[in-house]
Design a protein around this motif. Structure first.
Motif, PDB file in Angstrom:
ATOM      1  N   TYR A  55       0.545  -1.016   0.017  1.00  0.00           N
ATOM      2  CA  TYR A  55       0.067   0.387  -0.112  1.00  0.00           C
ATOM      3  C   TYR A  55       1.143   1.181  -0.404  1.00  0.00           C
ATOM      4  N   SER A  56       0.395   2.111  -1.000  1.00  0.00           N
ATOM      5  CA  SER A  56       1.273   3.167  -0.820  1.00  0.00           C
ATOM      6  C   SER A  56       0.820   4.662   0.404  1.00  0.00           C
ATOM      7  N   SER A  57       1.396   5.047   1.018  1.00  0.00           N
ATOM      8  CA  SER A  57       0.845   5.875   1.667  1.00  0.00           C
ATOM      9  C   SER A  57       1.203   7.584   0.858  1.00  0.00           C
ATOM     10  N   TYR A  58       2.257   7.133   0.205  1.00  0.00           N
ATOM     11  CA  TYR A  58       2.388   8.540  -0.516  1.00  0.00           C
ATOM     12  C   TYR A  58       1.409   8.949  -1.581  1.00  0.00           C
ATOM     13  N   LYS A  59       0.906   7.892  -2.218  1.00  0.00           N
ATOM     14  CA  LYS A  59      -0.427   7.536  -2.780  1.00  0.00           C
ATOM     15  C   LYS A  59      -1.421   7.975  -1.888  1.00  0.00           C
ATOM     16  N   THR A  60      -1.690   8.120  -0.978  1.00  0.00           N
ATOM     17  CA  THR A  60      -3.277   7.970  -0.309  1.00  0.00           C
ATOM     18  C   THR A  60      -2.927   9.383  -0.375  1.00  0.00           C
ATOM     19  N   VAL A  61      -1.601   9.799   0.779  1.00  0.00           N
ATOM     20  CA  VAL A  61      -1.775  11.587   0.806  1.00  0.00           C
ATOM     21  C   VAL A  61      -1.749  12.506  -0.459  1.00  0.00           C
ATOM     22  N   LYS A  62      -1.296  12.032  -0.707  1.00  0.00           N
ATOM     23  CA  LYS A  62      -1.368  13.325  -2.641  1.00  0.00           C
ATOM     24  C   LYS A  62      -3.185  13.077  -2.932  1.00  0.00           C
ATOM     25  N   LYS A  63      -3.680  12.158  -2.493  1.00  0.00           N
ATOM     26  CA  LYS A  63      -4.860  11.556  -3.388  1.00  0.00           C
ATOM     27  C   LYS A  63      -5.482  12.698  -2.329  1.00  0.00           C
ATOM     28  N   ALA A  64      -6.125  12.058  -1.203  1.00  0.00           N
ATOM     29  CA  ALA A  64      -6.374  12.765  -0.035  1.00  0.00           C
ATOM     30  C   ALA A  64      -6.283  14.495  -0.031  1.00  0.00           C
ATOM     31  N   LYS A  65      -4.971  15.225  -0.303  1.00  0.00           N
ATOM     32  CA  LYS A  65      -5.044  16.363  -0.362  1.00  0.00           C
ATOM     33  C   LYS A  65      -5.092  17.087  -1.160  1.00  0.00           C
ATOM     34  N   GLU A  66      -5.523  16.436  -3.220  1.00  0.00           N
ATOM     35  CA  GLU A  66      -5.880  16.537  -4.187  1.00  0.00           C
ATOM     36  C   GLU A  66      -7.192  17.057  -4.376  1.00  0.00           C
ATOM     37  N   SER A  67      -7.604  16.106  -3.833  1.00  0.00           N
ATOM     38  CA  SER A  67      -9.555  15.609  -3.981  1.00  0.00           C
ATOM     39  C   SER A  67     -10.520  16.871  -3.218  1.00  0.00           C
ATOM     40  N   LYS A  68     -10.688  16.871  -3.660  1.00  0.00           N
ATOM     41  CA  LYS A  68     -12.121  17.394  -3.266  1.00  0.00           C
ATOM     42  C   LYS A  68     -13.146  16.734  -1.886  1.00  0.00           C
ATOM     43  N   ASP A  69     -13.011  15.592  -2.629  1.00  0.00           N
ATOM     44  CA  ASP A  69     -13.955  14.564  -2.368  1.00  0.00           C
ATOM     45  C   ASP A  69     -13.864  14.284  -0.850  1.00  0.00           C
ATOM     46  N   ASN A  70     -14.552  14.121   0.139  1.00  0.00           N
ATOM     47  CA  ASN A  70     -14.452  13.845   1.366  1.00  0.00           C
ATOM     48  C   ASN A  70     -14.557  12.691   2.118  1.00  0.00           C
ATOM     49  N   ILE A  71     -14.662  11.691   0.693  1.00  0.00           N
ATOM     50  CA  ILE A  71     -14.016   9.772   1.068  1.00  0.00           C
ATOM     51  C   ILE A  71     -13.095   9.575  -0.105  1.00  0.00           C
ATOM     52  N   ILE A  72     -12.383   9.035   0.701  1.00  0.00           N
ATOM     53  CA  ILE A  72     -11.020   8.482  -0.025  1.00  0.00           C
ATOM     54  C   ILE A  72     -10.921   7.165  -0.410  1.00  0.00           C
ATOM     55  N   LYS A  73     -10.839   6.432  -1.404  1.00  0.00           N
ATOM     56  CA  LYS A  73     -10.822   4.871  -1.876  1.00  0.00           C
ATOM     57  C   LYS A  73     -10.045   5.047  -2.871  1.00  0.00           C
ATOM     58  N   MET A  74      -8.683   4.232  -2.909  1.00  0.00           N
ATOM     59  CA  MET A  74      -7.379   3.682  -3.290  1.00  0.00           C
ATOM     60  C   MET A  74      -8.027   2.886  -4.108  1.00  0.00           C
TER      61      MET A  74
END
Length: 88
Positions: A69-88
């Motif tokens: 699991y990529s922590s980097y990609k998860t954090v990046k998606k959370a920072k860039e996303s406008k959605d309240n829910i994140i799913k990798m």
């Protein structure tokens, strides 16, 4: 889960718990879905414990090697996303 979270033995018990909670949430983001805000809050706490970018990269690499699991990609998606829910 058949792997260990990367931790530094010099951290306090509270810091270890906070880092494990962060990596656990990254894991959960890949397996189900999580709150974007929760990822950002736990990442900010992680950065208080691990302010060094090189140490962060090392811990992220160790976690990804062990879990896939990529922590980097998860954090990046959370920072860039406008959605309240994140799913990798």
């Amino acid at each position: 889960m058949n792997y260990e979270y990367p931790i530094d033995e010099t951290w306090s018990t509270e810091e270890i718990i906070d880092v494990v909670n962060f990596f656990s949430l990254v894991e959960k983001a890949h397996e189900t879905k999580v709150s974007r805000q929760e990822i950002l809050v736990l990442y900010n706490r992680f950065k208080q414990i691990v302010p060094s970018k090189s140490e962060e990269k090392t811990l992220f690499s160790q976690f990804e090697a062990a879990s896939g699991y990529s922590s980097y990609k998860t954090v990046k998606k959370a920072k860039e996303s406008k959605d309240n829910i994140i799913k990798m």
